[in-house]
Design an enzyme around this catalytic site. Structure first.
Site, PDB file in Angstrom:
ATOM      1  CD  GLU A 161     -11.666 -49.741   5.647  1.00  0.00           C
ATOM      2  OE1 GLU A 161     -12.087 -50.883   5.636  1.00  0.00           O
ATOM      3  OE2 GLU A 161     -10.952 -49.410   4.854  1.00  0.00           O
ATOM      4  CD  GLU A 192      -5.019 -45.930  -3.215  1.00  0.00           C
ATOM      5  OE1 GLU A 192      -4.472 -46.124  -2.317  1.00  0.00           O
ATOM      6  OE2 GLU A 192      -6.451 -46.014  -3.501  1.00  0.00           O
ATOM      7  CG  ASP A 213     -12.801 -42.890   3.157  1.00  0.00           C
ATOM      8  OD1 ASP A 213     -12.179 -41.816   2.551  1.00  0.00           O
ATOM      9  OD2 ASP A 213     -12.595 -44.218   3.205  1.00  0.00           O
TER      10      ASP A 213
HETATM   11  C1  DMJ Z   1      -6.889 -48.116   2.588  1.00  0.00           C
HETATM   12  O1  DMJ Z   1      -6.241 -47.910   1.225  1.00  0.00           O
HETATM   13  C2  DMJ Z   1      -6.931 -47.025   3.191  1.00  0.00           C
HETATM   14  O2  DMJ Z   1      -7.491 -47.176   4.253  1.00  0.00           O
HETATM   15  C3  DMJ Z   1      -7.872 -45.763   2.583  1.00  0.00           C
HETATM   16  O3  DMJ Z   1      -8.112 -44.641   3.562  1.00  0.00           O
HETATM   17  C4  DMJ Z   1      -9.382 -46.349   2.316  1.00  0.00           C
HETATM   18  N1  DMJ Z   1      -9.382 -47.664   2.438  1.00  0.00           N
HETATM   19  C5  DMJ Z   1      -8.420 -48.758   2.220  1.00  0.00           C
HETATM   20  C6  DMJ Z   1      -8.746 -49.881   2.810  1.00  0.00           C
HETATM   21  O4  DMJ Z   1      -9.920 -50.440   2.937  1.00  0.00           O
END
Ligand code: DMJ
Length: 576
Positions: free
Chosen positions: A471, A175, A307
């Site tokens: 997304e 993060e 993802d």
């Molecule tokens: C974000 O912090 C980033 O896109 C991450 O890869 C996963 N999802 C959250 C938002 O949904």
């Protein structure tokens, strides 16, 4: 139906617009059938110019046809003509939303990592040690792109005077990288303001301790004051795969800026470790061992913890001007595995979705569940199709002969998945739930997805919430850029309108909608930082001209921080 207008010119092959130069001998009915639609379009266009003289300046030099030539062969879309690029009115509405969110945060919680807009308070991730600018830094480049100079100046002053990474607390390696390091680097690329680079270097140096593990995979957390990795307290050997493989764009760009190869090689090693343990389908389980870098038997999915591994395969290839074939290969292999193992169709309506492989009793079993997070993949597949999957320069919209077989496959899956993602927004609020399940049998209800645990009159399950996630609008933005189809802007606007209607707090800020199928809504007290960095940025860019952050010059990190594409000055060690 093939397009009649291509790239601003009427196609010379189009009989509809250029009937034969021989005198017309057909019946009057035929003549009317030929010219009436053209006359209607002309009248509508003239009416539009009359009503909106201010938009004349914004008209593009070309008129763009909005039917998908790749899909057109299957006759699934209707042509619509887009006559302008920047949509000033809608773009400005999105800027107002950003200000509504930011000003509330600035008033009630400036400098705090997170914001609770209903209680009007901020909170730090590590309360004991103090904040590290999660929300401020995540929002900087959106302000820059939106031209919010006053807000940006105040935020920069905060970064200069208050932002410190000398925090003796535990912070997520992933993060912090995607939000804070990514945000600082993006700002440096736009402004060349050394403040942002110095902060980025300080932060990155403090994070290096995370990579001191037997495998070289990073610990999930890091203590920034001590620069030491912090393992998960309940599973000390474990790490999420996406978290290990979503640091590369940021550290590689910083290495290229500074010449410090350590940043590059630490994150490149993660990709080498991952590549060594590839499974035959090239999809990755969501957990890994820090000790030996192997996969821990666990679920395989394109949602949480999986993802952005796939996202960064493509983007690492694009980041260094498409020079590192290893990532192209890994991406292609993974997308082939995706199509073989996970791409599914619902039973009643044959909608495309991405299933999960759930690890149970020593084996993987297909499960028809899809996180909202998976919707990033629609745009990613379309971007991949027009780059990795291109056999020649790609038009807007792409023409079938410009894409390879796998490019065509990925384009079609991306388009179809985006439609499915939009279907999940067909709820009482027009917002999508966090998780949906698709039906594998026709129950005659005419709907092919549901929210697990949702019952009329019952309490709201966790899966029913919409937490301002980006997304789908991210994919709509990419789809818009690659096609200029009005359909994608219309979708984006409908999502934005629902956010305005249901997630906006009149007193300031935006919050989580706890159940997308319940009106009036109940709100959860959190304005996620990615609402500022991703959701509103992608919406803004969807209604802006295509030369604002062009896709052939930038890669967006997974938190929507644009980083420039560059020719690497560092010699990669991980090559084909
Ligand atoms: C974000 O912090 C980033 O896109 C991450 O890869 C996963 N999802 C959250 C938002 O949904």
């Amino acid at each position: 139906m093939p397009s009649d207008i291509e790239h601003g010119k009427l196609s010379p092959h189009s009989k509809r617009f250029f009937p034969s130069s021989r005198p017309l001998t057909g019946s009057k009915r035929g003549l009317v059938r030929l010219w009436l639609p053209a006359l209607v379009v002309l009248c509508l266009f003239a009416g539009f110019l009359y009503m909106r003289p201010d938009e004349i300046a914004a008209l593009p030099s070309k008129i763009i046809v909005v039917s998908d030539p790749v899909i057109a062969a299957e006759n699934t879309t209707t042509a619509v003509v887009a006559v302008k690029l920047t949509d000033t009115e809608k773009r400005d509405a999105i800027v107002s939303a950003f200000k509504h969110a930011w000003h509330a945060y600035e008033t009630d919680a400036m400098g705090s990592d997170e914001f609770h807009p209903l209680k009007h308070v901020g909170q730090n991730i590590s309360e004991a040690s103090g904040g590290i600018g999660y929300t401020v830094v995540d929002a900087l480049d959106t302000m820059h792109i939106m031209g919010l100079t006053d807000e940006l100046e105040r935020a920069r002053t905060w970064v200069q005077d208050k932002l410190s990474f000398d925090r003796d607390g535990t912070f997520s390696t992933f993060e912090v990288t995607i939000r804070v390091l990514g945000g600082l680097l993006s700002m440096y690329s736009f402004t060349v303001d050394k403040l942002y680079l110095d902060k980025a270097v300080d932060l990155a140096d403090r994070m290096m301790g995370a990579f001191e593990t037997p495998s070289g995979l990073p610990t999930p957390s890091v203590n920034l004051a001590r620069s030491v990795g912090v393992p998960d307290q309940y599973a000390p050997d474990s790490l999420s795969t996406a978290e290990a493989a979503t640091l590369q764009l940021e550290f590689r760009y910083l290495a290229n800026l500074t010449g410090n190869t350590e940043y590059w090689y630490k994150v490149e090693n993660v990709m080498q470790v991952l590549n060594k343990v590839q499974m035959s389908h090239h999809l990755v389980p969501i957990h890994m061992s820090l000790r030996d870098g192997t996969f821990t038997p666990s679920d395989i999915r394109l949602g949480s913890r999986g993802d952005s591994y796939y996202e960064y395969l493509l983007k690492q290839y694009l980041q260094t001007a498409s020079t590192e074939g290893i990532y192209r290969q890994m991406y292609n292999d993974a997308m082939t595995g995706l199509h073989q193992e996970l791409v599914q169709k619902t039973v009643p309506l044959r909608k495309t979705y991405i299933a999960e492989l759930v690890y149970q009793g020593g084996a993987w079993k297909l499960s028809p569940k899809q996180d909202h997070l998976v919707c990033f993949l629609a745009g990613s597949l379309m971007l991949g199709a027009t780059t990795v999957g291109a056999v020649k320069p790609v038009s807007v919209p792409p023409q079938p002969e410009e894409l390879s077989q796998t490019g065509l496959r990925d384009w079609k899956t991306g388009v179809a998945l985006l439609e499915t993602c939009m279907n999940t927004y067909e709820t009482a609020t027009g917002l999508s739930p966090e998780i949906v399940e698709f039906k594998t049998k026709d129950d005659g209800s005419g709907k092919d997805w549901f929210i697990r645990g949702a019952r009329p009159g019952g309490s709201s399950p966790y899966d029913a919430r919409y937490m301002l996630r980006p997304e789908t609008v991210e994919s709509l933005f990419i789809a818009w850029r690659l096609t200029r189809f009005e359909r994608y802007r219309n979708y984006a606007w409908s999502i934005f309108s629902s956010i305005e209607k249901y997630a906006r707090i009149p007193a300031g800020g935006y919050a989580t909608v706890l159940d997308v199928d319940k009106v009036p809504v109940n709100l959860g007290d959190k304005q996620e930082t990615f609402f500022l960095s991703e959701t509103l940025k992608y919406l803004y860019l969807t209604f802006s001209d295509a030369d604002v952050i062009p896709l052939d010059k930038y890669v967006f990190n997974t938190e929507a921080h644009p980083l420039p594409i560059f020719n690497s000055t560092i010699q990669p060690k991980f090559t084909l």
